[in-house]
Design an enzyme around this catalytic site. Structure first.
Site, PDB file in Angstrom:
ATOM      1  N   GLU A  32       0.880  -1.177   0.000  1.00  0.00           N
ATOM      2  CA  GLU A  32       0.000   0.000   0.000  1.00  0.00           C
ATOM      3  C   GLU A  32       0.909   1.216   0.000  1.00  0.00           C
ATOM      4  OE1 GLU A  32      -3.206   0.483  -0.146  1.00  0.00           O
ATOM      5  OE2 GLU A  32      -4.070  -1.474   0.246  1.00  0.00           O
TER       6      GLU A  32
ATOM      7  N   CYS B 218      -2.369   9.498   2.432  1.00  0.00           N
ATOM      8  CA  CYS B 218      -1.906   8.966   1.137  1.00  0.00           C
ATOM      9  C   CYS B 218      -2.813   9.368  -0.010  1.00  0.00           C
ATOM     10  CB  CYS B 218      -1.784   7.447   1.202  1.00  0.00           C
ATOM     11  SG  CYS B 218      -3.320   6.637   1.652  1.00  0.00           S
TER      12      CYS B 218
END
Ligand code: NAD
Length: 394
Positions: free
Chosen positions: A207, A242
Site C-alpha cells: 500500500e 496517502c
C-alpha cells in the site's frame, strides 16, 4: 523477535487460528481493545503529532471498529467454499475453491494513520485465520507503544505479537520467512520490502503513496462547495494522507475563484490564525518538516498561507500558484498542507499531464459534465477515481 515468530508459527501449525469461533473471539477482543481504550489512543496520537481527537475517532478508531463489524457480518460467507463452473471432463466431480489462511503474516504499518493502517490489515489477517507479527511505525512512537501495551492484553499471546523498533528492526524481521507481508508506506521502502519478500517468494500487498491529482472545471456550479471538499481532503491530518489531493489542475479562471473561496474556508476551518487552532495537526517530525519546507521554498508563489514555524513543526495551510511542472514540489508526493495549482487549458491537457506521471493512487474529478468524467475514467488509470458530479446537488 525470533521467539515471537517461532511461537506464532507453532500456533498456526497447531491450527489454533483456523476455526470460526477463535476468529470471532479475537475480532471481538480487538473491537473491545479499540473501544475501551479510545482515550489512550487519542492521547497517544495527540502526543505524536497533535492529531485532533475528532480526527482520531473518525479516521482511526471508528475505521477499525467498522472494519471489524464488517468482517464479523461476512465471516461465515467468506469461509464458505466457492463452487465453480465445470468442464465436460469433470462434470461428475465437485469442484470448488477451498479458502485457507496463508499462515504467519507480517504487518508493517505507516505513521500517518498509525492505528488504522496497522490494525485494519490485522483485522483481515485474523478474519482469514492467520497468525500475525505486527510492526507499527516507530515515527508515531507513542501510538506504537500504546499498541504494544494493549494488544497483548486483549489478543491471544501465542498468535499475535507486536514488535516495536525502527528500520533496523523491520530489516531484521524481513530476513525471516513469512507467509504473507502487508506493507503500508512509501514507494522507496516498498521496494526494499518487495526485494526481501521475493527472496522467500512471499506474497505481498504494497500500500504505497504517490501524487493524487484533482481536476476541477468551470462547469461546477458552486465552486465554494467544491473548494470546501477539496480543502477538507487536503488538510485533514495536515495533508499527511496517502489519498489527499496532492495538486490541482484547472484553468486560470477557476484558480481565481478557488483562491477566493479558500481564504474564507480556511478561516472557517481553523480561525484567523491556523497555528492556534486545535484542529490542525503538526508535521510528524523535523525530517518531514524540513523536507516539506524545502519543497515550499523551491518554486511557485504562496497566495494563501506560506507561514512555517520550525519550533513546532507547523506549516500553514498553503496554496501555491505559478508552479512549474519541473519544480521539486511537482516531482514527489508532498504529504503536507501545501496545494500547488497547475493551469491547464482543457481537460485533454489535464489528462496528458496526469499520464506523464506515475499512476495516481487517487484521481479526483470535480465537474458537472458526465462526459468529462467518462473521458477521465477511460483515458487515465489510477488506484481509484473519485468523481463529483454537482448537478444533482444544486
Ligand atoms: P515509510 O516507508 O517511511 O515507513 C513505513 C514502514 O517501513 C515503517 O514501519 C518503518 O519502520 C519501515 N521502514 C522505514 N525505513 C525502513 C528501511 N530502511 N527498511 C525497512 N523498513 C523500513 O512510510 P511512512 O513515512 O511511514 O508513511 C508515509 C508513506 O506511506 C507515504 O508515501 C504515504 O502515501 C504512504 N501511505 C500509503 C497508504 C495506502 O493505503 N496506500 C496509506 C498510508 C500511507
Amino acid at each position: 523477535m525470533f521467539q515471537a515468530i517461532t511461537r506464532a508459527r507453532m500456533a498456526f501449525i497447531r491450527n489454533t487460528t483456523k476455526g470460526i469461533d477463535f476468529r470471532v473471539s479475537q475480532l471481538n477482543a480487538l473491537y473491545k481493545c479499540v473501544d475501551e481504550n479510545a482515550d489512550a489512543f487519542i492521547n497517544a496520537l495527540r502526543n505524536d503529532f497533535r492529531k485532533p481527537p475528532m480526527e482520531t475517532v473518525i479516521a482511526e478508531l471508528d475505521f477499525v471498529k467498522n472494519d471489524i463489524k464488517d468482517q464479523l457480518m461476512h465471516i461465515k460467507e467468506y469461509m464458505k467454499p466457492e463452487y465453480v463452473s465445470k468442464s465436460l471432463a469433470v462434470m461428475m466431480d465437485t469442484a470448488y475453491i477451498h479458502k485457507e489462511p496463508f499462515g504467519l503474516a507480517l504487518i508493517i504499518g505507516a505513521w500517518n494513520y498509525p492505528v488504522q493502517l496497522t490494525l485494519c490489515p490485522l483485522v483481515g489477517a485474523i478474519a482469514a485465520g492467520n497468525c500475525a507479527i505486527i510492526k507499527p511505525s516507530e515515527i508515531a512512537d507513542n501510538t506504537a507503544t500504546t499498541l504494544a501495551e494493549l494488544i497483548p492484553r486483549y489478543l491471544d499471546n501465542e498468535c499475535y505479537h507486536v514488535i516495536t523498533g525502527g528500520p533496523e528492526a523491520t530489516q531484521e524481521l524481513l530476513k525471516e520467512r513469512f507467509d504473507y507481508i502487508f506493507f503500508t508506506g512509501s514507494t522507496q521502502i516498498g521496494r526494499l520490502v518487495n526485494e526481501a519478500a521475493a527472496k522467500h517468494l512471499t506474497p505481498i500487498t504494497l500500500e504505497l503513496g504517490g501524487k493524487s491529482p484533482l481536476y476541477i472545471d468551470d462547469s461546477v456550479p458552486n465552486l465554494e462547495i467544491a473548494c470546501r471538499r477539496l480543502l477538507w481532503g487536503k488538510l485533514i491530518n495536515a495533508g499527511q494522507t496517502c489519498v489527499a489531493p496532492d495538486y490541482v489542475l484547472c484553468s486560470p479562471k477557476v484558480q481565481k475563484s478557488l483562491i477566493e473561496s479558500a481564504q474564507k474556508i480556511i478561516k472557517e476551518f481553523y480561525g484567523e490564525d491556523p497555528k492556534k487552532s486545535p484542529d490542525l495537526c503538526r508535521i510528524v517530525n523535523k525530517r518531514h518538516f524540513e523536507r516539506i519546507t524545502k519543497l515550499l521554498n523551491s518554486g511557485g508563489k504562496a497566495v494563501v498561507g506560506g507561514q512555517t514555524d520550525p519550533s513546532d513543526n507547523y506549516i500553514a495551510p498553503t496554496i501555491l500558484v505559478d508552479v512549474s511542472p519541473n519544480d521539486p514540489i511537482m516531482n514527489e508526493e508532498i504529504f503536507g498542507p501545501i496545494l500547488p495549482i497547475i493551469n491547464v487549458g482543457s481537460e485533454d491537457e489535464a489528462i496528458d499531464f496526469i499520464k506523464k506521471g506515475e499512476k495516481p493512487l487517487s484521481l479526483y474529478i470535480f465537474t458537472n459534465r458526465q462526459k468529462t468524467v467518462d473521458k477521465f475514467v477511460n483515458q487515465t488509470s489510477s488506484g481509484e477515481h473519485c468523481n463529483q458530479i454537482y448537478s444533482s446537488l444544486h
